[in-house]
Enzyme design. Structure first.
Site, mmCIF file in Angstrom:
data_model
loop_
_atom_site.group_PDB
_atom_site.id
_atom_site.type_symbol
_atom_site.label_atom_id
_atom_site.label_comp_id
_atom_site.label_asym_id
_atom_site.label_seq_id
_atom_site.Cartn_x
_atom_site.Cartn_y
_atom_site.Cartn_z
ATOM 1 N N ASP A 186 -24.515 64.380 8.821
ATOM 2 C CA ASP A 186 -25.388 63.279 8.400
ATOM 3 C C ASP A 186 -26.626 63.797 7.645
ATOM 4 O OD1 ASP A 186 -26.457 60.717 8.283
ATOM 5 O OD2 ASP A 186 -27.156 60.705 10.359
ATOM 6 N N ASP A 199 -20.676 60.153 3.686
ATOM 7 C CA ASP A 199 -21.626 60.170 4.794
ATOM 8 C C ASP A 199 -20.873 60.359 6.117
ATOM 9 O OD1 ASP A 199 -24.022 60.089 6.126
ATOM 10 O OD2 ASP A 199 -24.549 58.043 5.552
ATOM 11 N N HIS A 255 -26.568 60.897 15.223
ATOM 12 C CA HIS A 255 -27.975 60.823 15.603
ATOM 13 C C HIS A 255 -28.264 61.528 16.932
ATOM 14 C CE1 HIS A 255 -29.168 57.247 12.787
ATOM 15 N NE2 HIS A 255 -28.742 58.310 12.145
ATOM 16 N N GLU A 301 -32.880 58.278 3.189
ATOM 17 C CA GLU A 301 -31.907 57.307 3.707
ATOM 18 C C GLU A 301 -32.239 56.895 5.128
ATOM 19 O OE1 GLU A 301 -28.178 56.121 5.901
ATOM 20 O OE2 GLU A 301 -29.500 57.841 6.207
ATOM 21 N N GLU A 302 -32.667 57.853 5.915
ATOM 22 C CA GLU A 302 -32.886 57.601 7.343
ATOM 23 C C GLU A 302 -34.129 56.750 7.599
ATOM 24 O OE1 GLU A 302 -30.733 58.245 9.453
ATOM 25 O OE2 GLU A 302 -29.673 60.110 9.002
#
Length: 395
Positions: free
Chosen positions: A139, A234, A341, A187-188
């Site tokens: 990621d 992704d 995550h 992006e996060e």
């Protein structure tokens, strides 16, 4: 990235003039492996990305410099552009945070602005702020590395193809095709995923390109209009991914990629396959009566019908582009990898056979899109890599 509850209404089809030519079995088998360049500790491509790289931090800037250095050293024919923007975040206390998108473009020589249709390969390179020390190997460090390797693998074939033509002006319109790489920042979410706290770089770039017109009477009105297909990678790098086909209008491209996967498996070129020659040989050594096992494809929706698209998708960097009419092919597994995550989404938890398989699959798809069959010289490519390794600048 969150699964939205709203349904997406999709209309239109990809431009029918877009060409697509399969690679031969021989070419598929000879596509270069990333090898030591994907070593998680010292690999020249992957290792520098496997670090914390939160937007606006030194780690993020170092990864960006890695991209720049890679293209300047290995791919000098690509045009590098940095797109800069700033924004406050929920945790910045009113301070503007810098977001920098890395863009590398290779168009046919002599082509004019607004006359080239491009395949865009995209991934985000920032990492999540929390948990502290999060690396984000799937990621999306590994997807970024896959794209860099694919670009290097096709570069000489692109040169050979374009040099074989009399000139860009003699190419038919459908031959005015290029490749664009978008490594996106921000992006996060910094706190909780919302429309404002996510996709910082993608939102800024899509908005900028929408308002950046090409010259009057150009075939493609804006840089957004020039994107024939936006392929976003992704959360790739864990074993046994399950990647659906999300969009009806790009299902044809998904099916091409699924066909490539099937062919690579049959050719014994997929390392994660239970029937890869090395794995099957070990089983046969233990049990001479062992038979090939059922294949579990990455791309599970090859036979999906047009009436089976219900509009669900995963929010990701493609959303600002899709909202402006860009066609999307989203390579993201559902469900997400177990490490999503989590702190153990690091290099040690990558399944390297799967990483290499995705890399070969993406490279093959780009080569077929750009119709590069017959233009690869694998011996020449190997010699060039050997010269680079020894520090020599000329063959």
């Amino acid at each position: 990235m969150l699964l939205p509850t709203a349904l997406l209404a999709l209309i239109g089809l990809l431009h029918p003039s877009l060409a697509y030519a399969p690679l031969s079995d021989d070419t598929l088998q000879q596509l270069p492996s990333p090898g030591d360049d994907f070593d998680i500790h010292k690999g020249a491509i992957l290792a520098p990305i496997l670090r914390t790289r939160v937007s606006g931090t030194p780690g993020n800037a170092q990864v960006l410099q890695h991209f720049i250095d890679f293209f300047e050293k290995h791919l000098p024919h690509w045009e590098i552009t940095l797109h800069n923007s700033t924004s406050t975040t929920p945790v910045s206390n009113g301070k503007e945070i810098a977001f920098v998108n890395f863009i590398a473009t290779r168009d046919p020589p002599g082509s004019k602005v607004g006359e080239v249709a491009r395949l865009a390969l995209a991934a985000h390179y920032d990492s999540k702020l929390t948990p502290h020390g999060f690396i984000g190997a799937t990621d999306s460090a590994a997807p970024c590395a896959m794209i860099l390797h694919a670009a290097r693998s096709i570069d000489m074939a692109l040169t050979k193809k374009w040099e074989s033509a009399e000139g860009a002006d003699d190419l038919e319109l459908e031959e005015q095709r290029g490749v664009q790489i978008l490594l996106l920042d921000g992006e996060e979410a910094f706190k909780v995923w919302t429309d404002d706290d996510s996709l910082y770089g993608a939102r800024a770039l899509a908005s900028h390109w929408e308002s950046l017109p090409h010259p009057t009477l150009s075939t493609y009105r804006t840089p957004l209009d020039s994107i024939s297909l936006f392929m976003l990678l992704d959360l790739l790098g864990s074993s046994s991914p399950n990647v659906p086909s999300y969009f009806r209008t790009t299902h044809w491209a998904y099916k091409h990629m699924a066909d490539l996967e099937t062919r690579l498996r049959k050719l014994g070129a997929f390392k994660s396959s239970p029937n890869h020659p090395t794995k099957f040989a070990k089983r046969k050594a233990k049990n001479p009566k062992a038979k090939p096992r059922a294949e579990q494809p990455f791309l599970v929706d090859a036979n999906k019908g047009n009436n089976e698209f219900y509009g669900g998708f995963v929010q990701d960097d493609h959303v600002p582009f899709m909202a402006r009419g860009v066609e999307i092919l989203h390579m993201i597994p559902t469900p997400f990898p177990r490490v999503w995550h989590e702190l153990d989404d690091d290099g040690e938890h990558l399944d390297m056979d799967t990483v290499e398989d995705w890399t070969r699959l993406v490279t093959a798809f780009v080569a077929e899109w750009m119709e590069l069959e017959g233009f690869f010289d694998f011996k020449e490519g190997k010699r060039k890599d050997e010269y680079v390794a020894t520090g020599k600048s000329e063959l």
